[in-house]
Scaffold this motif. Sequence first.
Motif, PDB file in Angstrom:
ATOM      1  N   GLY A  86       0.795  -1.218   0.000  1.00 50.31           N
ATOM      2  CA  GLY A  86       0.000   0.000   0.000  1.00 50.31           C
ATOM      3  C   GLY A  86       0.829   1.271   0.000  1.00 50.31           C
ATOM      4  N   MET A  87       2.115   1.165  -0.369  1.00 55.74           N
ATOM      5  CA  MET A  87       2.957   2.353  -0.405  1.00 55.74           C
ATOM      6  C   MET A  87       2.836   2.999  -1.785  1.00 55.74           C
ATOM      7  SD  MET A  87       6.211   0.563   1.515  1.00 55.74           S
ATOM      8  CE  MET A  87       7.399   1.882   1.524  1.00 55.74           C
ATOM      9  N   ASP A  88       3.184   4.266  -1.877  1.00 58.49           N
ATOM     10  CA  ASP A  88       3.182   4.956  -3.170  1.00 58.49           C
ATOM     11  C   ASP A  88       4.602   5.434  -3.419  1.00 58.49           C
ATOM     12  OD1 ASP A  88       2.673   6.310  -5.450  1.00 58.49           O
ATOM     13  OD2 ASP A  88       1.272   7.758  -4.585  1.00 58.49           O
ATOM     14  N   VAL A  89       5.419   4.545  -3.978  1.00 60.71           N
ATOM     15  CA  VAL A  89       6.834   4.868  -4.157  1.00 60.71           C
ATOM     16  C   VAL A  89       7.273   4.649  -5.599  1.00 60.71           C
ATOM     17  CG1 VAL A  89       7.646   4.473  -1.810  1.00 60.71           C
ATOM     18  CG2 VAL A  89       7.432   2.535  -3.350  1.00 60.71           C
ATOM     19  N   ALA A  90       8.226   5.448  -6.021  1.00 55.62           N
ATOM     20  CA  ALA A  90       8.817   5.273  -7.348  1.00 55.62           C
ATOM     21  C   ALA A  90      10.156   4.579  -7.177  1.00 55.62           C
ATOM     22  CB  ALA A  90       8.992   6.617  -8.026  1.00 55.62           C
ATOM     23  N   TYR A  91      10.545   3.929  -8.252  1.00 56.78           N
ATOM     24  CA  TYR A  91      11.771   3.144  -8.237  1.00 56.78           C
ATOM     25  C   TYR A  91      12.993   3.941  -7.764  1.00 56.78           C
ATOM     26  CZ  TYR A  91      16.063   1.834 -10.555  1.00 56.78           C
ATOM     27  OH  TYR A  91      17.364   1.614 -10.830  1.00 56.78           O
ATOM     28  N   ASN A  92      13.055   5.218  -8.191  1.00 52.26           N
ATOM     29  CA  ASN A  92      14.268   5.980  -7.863  1.00 52.26           C
ATOM     30  C   ASN A  92      14.331   6.463  -6.411  1.00 52.26           C
ATOM     31  OD1 ASN A  92      12.313   7.915  -8.095  1.00 52.26           O
ATOM     32  ND2 ASN A  92      13.037   8.668 -10.080  1.00 52.26           N
ATOM     33  N   SER A  93      13.309   6.145  -5.607  1.00 53.67           N
ATOM     34  CA  SER A  93      13.392   6.520  -4.187  1.00 53.67           C
ATOM     35  C   SER A  93      13.961   5.390  -3.325  1.00 53.67           C
ATOM     36  CB  SER A  93      12.009   6.928  -3.672  1.00 53.67           C
ATOM     37  OG  SER A  93      11.130   5.831  -3.738  1.00 53.67           O
ATOM     38  N   VAL A  94      14.334   4.281  -3.972  1.00 53.31           N
ATOM     39  CA  VAL A  94      14.896   3.154  -3.222  1.00 53.31           C
ATOM     40  C   VAL A  94      16.401   3.384  -2.996  1.00 53.31           C
ATOM     41  CG1 VAL A  94      15.193   0.640  -3.194  1.00 53.31           C
ATOM     42  CG2 VAL A  94      13.250   1.649  -4.397  1.00 53.31           C
ATOM     43  N   ALA A  95      16.865   3.197  -1.759  1.00 61.18           N
ATOM     44  CA  ALA A  95      18.301   3.260  -1.474  1.00 61.18           C
ATOM     45  C   ALA A  95      18.927   1.951  -1.938  1.00 61.18           C
ATOM     46  CB  ALA A  95      18.524   3.461   0.018  1.00 61.18           C
ATOM     47  N   VAL A  96      19.873   2.031  -2.857  1.00 64.45           N
ATOM     48  CA  VAL A  96      20.407   0.802  -3.468  1.00 64.45           C
ATOM     49  C   VAL A  96      21.921   0.689  -3.330  1.00 64.45           C
ATOM     50  CG1 VAL A  96      20.454  -0.622  -5.542  1.00 64.45           C
ATOM     51  CG2 VAL A  96      18.616   1.001  -5.233  1.00 64.45           C
ATOM     52  N   GLU A  97      22.366  -0.451  -2.862  1.00 60.57           N
ATOM     53  CA  GLU A  97      23.787  -0.807  -2.849  1.00 60.57           C
ATOM     54  C   GLU A  97      23.875  -2.228  -3.394  1.00 60.57           C
ATOM     55  OE1 GLU A  97      26.604   1.084  -1.598  1.00 60.57           O
ATOM     56  OE2 GLU A  97      27.648  -0.550  -2.610  1.00 60.57           O
ATOM     57  N   GLY A  98      24.750  -2.435  -4.353  1.00 66.30           N
ATOM     58  CA  GLY A  98      24.869  -3.758  -4.974  1.00 66.30           C
ATOM     59  C   GLY A  98      25.948  -4.608  -4.328  1.00 66.30           C
ATOM     60  N   ILE A  99      26.487  -5.567  -5.100  1.00 68.44           N
ATOM     61  CA  ILE A  99      27.428  -6.531  -4.514  1.00 68.44           C
ATOM     62  C   ILE A  99      28.851  -6.404  -5.059  1.00 68.44           C
ATOM     63  CG2 ILE A  99      25.605  -8.222  -4.060  1.00 68.44           C
ATOM     64  CD1 ILE A  99      26.855  -9.832  -6.490  1.00 68.44           C
ATOM     65  N   ARG A 100      29.093  -5.412  -5.944  1.00 71.68           N
ATOM     66  CA  ARG A 100      30.413  -5.296  -6.571  1.00 71.68           C
ATOM     67  C   ARG A 100      31.567  -5.203  -5.578  1.00 71.68           C
ATOM     68  NH1 ARG A 100      30.507  -3.550 -12.270  1.00 71.68           N
ATOM     69  NH2 ARG A 100      28.425  -2.816 -12.750  1.00 71.68           N
ATOM     70  N   ILE A 127      19.921  -8.264  -0.002  1.00 70.02           N
ATOM     71  CA  ILE A 127      18.555  -8.306   0.526  1.00 70.02           C
ATOM     72  C   ILE A 127      17.775  -7.063   0.103  1.00 70.02           C
ATOM     73  CG2 ILE A 127      17.160  -8.336   2.654  1.00 70.02           C
ATOM     74  CD1 ILE A 127      18.710 -10.937   2.242  1.00 70.02           C
ATOM     75  N   GLY A 128      16.571  -7.284  -0.348  1.00 68.20           N
ATOM     76  CA  GLY A 128      15.635  -6.186  -0.570  1.00 68.20           C
ATOM     77  C   GLY A 128      14.661  -6.174   0.593  1.00 68.20           C
ATOM     78  N   GLU A 129      14.440  -4.984   1.173  1.00 65.17           N
ATOM     79  CA  GLU A 129      13.560  -4.914   2.330  1.00 65.17           C
ATOM     80  C   GLU A 129      12.640  -3.697   2.204  1.00 65.17           C
ATOM     81  OE1 GLU A 129      15.574  -4.658   6.096  1.00 65.17           O
ATOM     82  OE2 GLU A 129      13.725  -4.838   7.235  1.00 65.17           O
ATOM     83  N   ALA A 130      11.335  -3.936   2.353  1.00 58.33           N
ATOM     84  CA  ALA A 130      10.376  -2.824   2.281  1.00 58.33           C
ATOM     85  C   ALA A 130       9.424  -2.887   3.457  1.00 58.33           C
ATOM     86  CB  ALA A 130       9.590  -2.883   0.972  1.00 58.33           C
ATOM     87  N   ARG A 131       9.292  -1.758   4.141  1.00 59.66           N
ATOM     88  CA  ARG A 131       8.231  -1.581   5.120  1.00 59.66           C
ATOM     89  C   ARG A 131       7.974  -0.094   5.215  1.00 59.66           C
ATOM     90  NH1 ARG A 131      11.995  -0.792   9.784  1.00 59.66           N
ATOM     91  NH2 ARG A 131      13.538  -2.409   9.484  1.00 59.66           N
ATOM     92  N   GLU A 132       6.877   0.284   5.890  1.00 56.77           N
ATOM     93  CA  GLU A 132       6.529   1.702   5.948  1.00 56.77           C
ATOM     94  C   GLU A 132       7.745   2.526   6.387  1.00 56.77           C
ATOM     95  OE1 GLU A 132       3.464   2.576   4.796  1.00 56.77           O
ATOM     96  OE2 GLU A 132       4.469   4.528   4.792  1.00 56.77           O
ATOM     97  N   GLY A 133       8.095   3.530   5.599  1.00 52.56           N
ATOM     98  CA  GLY A 133       9.194   4.409   5.969  1.00 52.56           C
ATOM     99  C   GLY A 133      10.572   3.910   5.558  1.00 52.56           C
ATOM    100  N   LYS A 134      10.653   2.698   4.994  1.00 50.10           N
ATOM    101  CA  LYS A 134      11.965   2.192   4.604  1.00 50.10           C
ATOM    102  C   LYS A 134      11.854   1.291   3.386  1.00 50.10           C
ATOM    103  CE  LYS A 134      15.742  -0.743   6.120  1.00 50.10           C
ATOM    104  NZ  LYS A 134      16.399  -1.438   7.198  1.00 50.10           N
TER     105      LYS A 134
END
Lengths: 327, 166
Positions: A227-241, A261-268
Amino acid sequence: MEQVKIIIVGFGTVGRGLAEVIKRKKDHVKEELGLDIRLVGVADLRGAMVDADGLDIDDALEWKCEIRDIDSLQLIREGEYDLMVETTPSNVETGEPAFTHIKEALMRGKHVVTSNKGPLALYYRELTDLAARSGCSLKFEATVGGAMPIINLIRNNLAGNRILSIKGIFNGTCNYILTRMTEEGLPYSYVLSEAQSLGIAEADPSYDVDGIDTAEKLTILANAVLGMDVAYNSVAVEGIRRITPDALRLALDKGYVIKLIGEAREGKIEVAPRLIPKDHPFALMRGTLNIAEIEADLAGPITVMGRGAGAIEAASAIFSDIISIYR
Amino acid sequence: MRIAMEIELKDIPGQLLGALGPIADLGGNIISIAHQRDRRTPRGTIPIKITIELPEKHLDELIARWHERGITVMQKGEERLKESVFLILIGHIVHTDLKSTIDAVDSTGFAEVVDLTLMMPGIDEESSAGITIKATGKKEMERAIEILEQEAKKKGLLMIKPLEGF
């Protein structure tokens, strides 16, 4: 007997996988569910094959049917069909051409089933609003976790629950690389080459190893079931390189493995390598398997795992979506 | 605050109850208690090993109340830093002033870096470090990790956190 006329736009690995599945399961679906699923059109950059009575799937797979000089958009706009399956290559920057394809089909009152992450990660609300206004279904189980059921699982089987969080391993390429690095003590660059030669990683691996793919899937889940309203570019991303064999060894000495790990919950909403206790279910995922832990307010924690990639696995999710529209 | 103590009771009925009462009265909580009735000190008293959780400001009061009842505290060792978390750092850990990275945590007063294992594969390559941090409580640990995370970000280090809790 209800007839379902399907077109497939984008006849690559997944689109062809679906054609195989339709061929294999057609009779079964007729007998068991009373659905007569017919593939009436296929289009990609080479042109289109169309037959209102249903294409011969063996011929279509080898492009042996009559090839018409019309492009995908023409087929979507002018074709006679009930449901479009969109399986063109995904574009994370623009969502195109799938974004236009999906809008055009929905505007014409056609149902849409897709495995294409780009348009949903970028324009989730716009597309679902359009589907609702047109009175059509827009289904996209195949965008997250391949054959592993998660969106429909939550929507159908956990109906009435509020989903508090979802976390998991959503990218088989990263999981394969980290598993091999941990078990063999090999450096990242070596294991990446190995994965590329096995077809597990792309020639340009950045989409997977930089966490973009995981972030897209997480965005879709956050919108669709949290039920969140988020766009892809608001995700904090760090890969494995940057993960080193030393880091994996240090972790192992303390009883941990490292997983993306991908983790989503309200506010994060975050994609990052994390330390996982060796006896945690996530730590047991070797190779290209996907796993997700859903935390629901009534049901508590629920864990699902399955094959996250592959033509038939993605086609399985698409095929189930198609059937669910008509059942 | 968690405190482990060894106290001595006289061998007369009601002593154990007399020792435990004041703990509850002062808002404390007993974590563990080992009482060996058949063991005796040379003084003829019975030694008890007890670990309690008690607000620090009430500790002196507890010892005073015990004293009134003839109970002696023989040993007192506090477990001040009871939360422990393991983290990984990757990057140019030494050349971005390792000491200031550790100080960022140690200077908080509520958390400390208690263990650090560093692996340096080569001069131009990134190093990896396994770090154990201890803190006085859960909230303090969250705060310490935030501080270390900011420090790591500033220095271009990748910090890998555990899955649960953060």
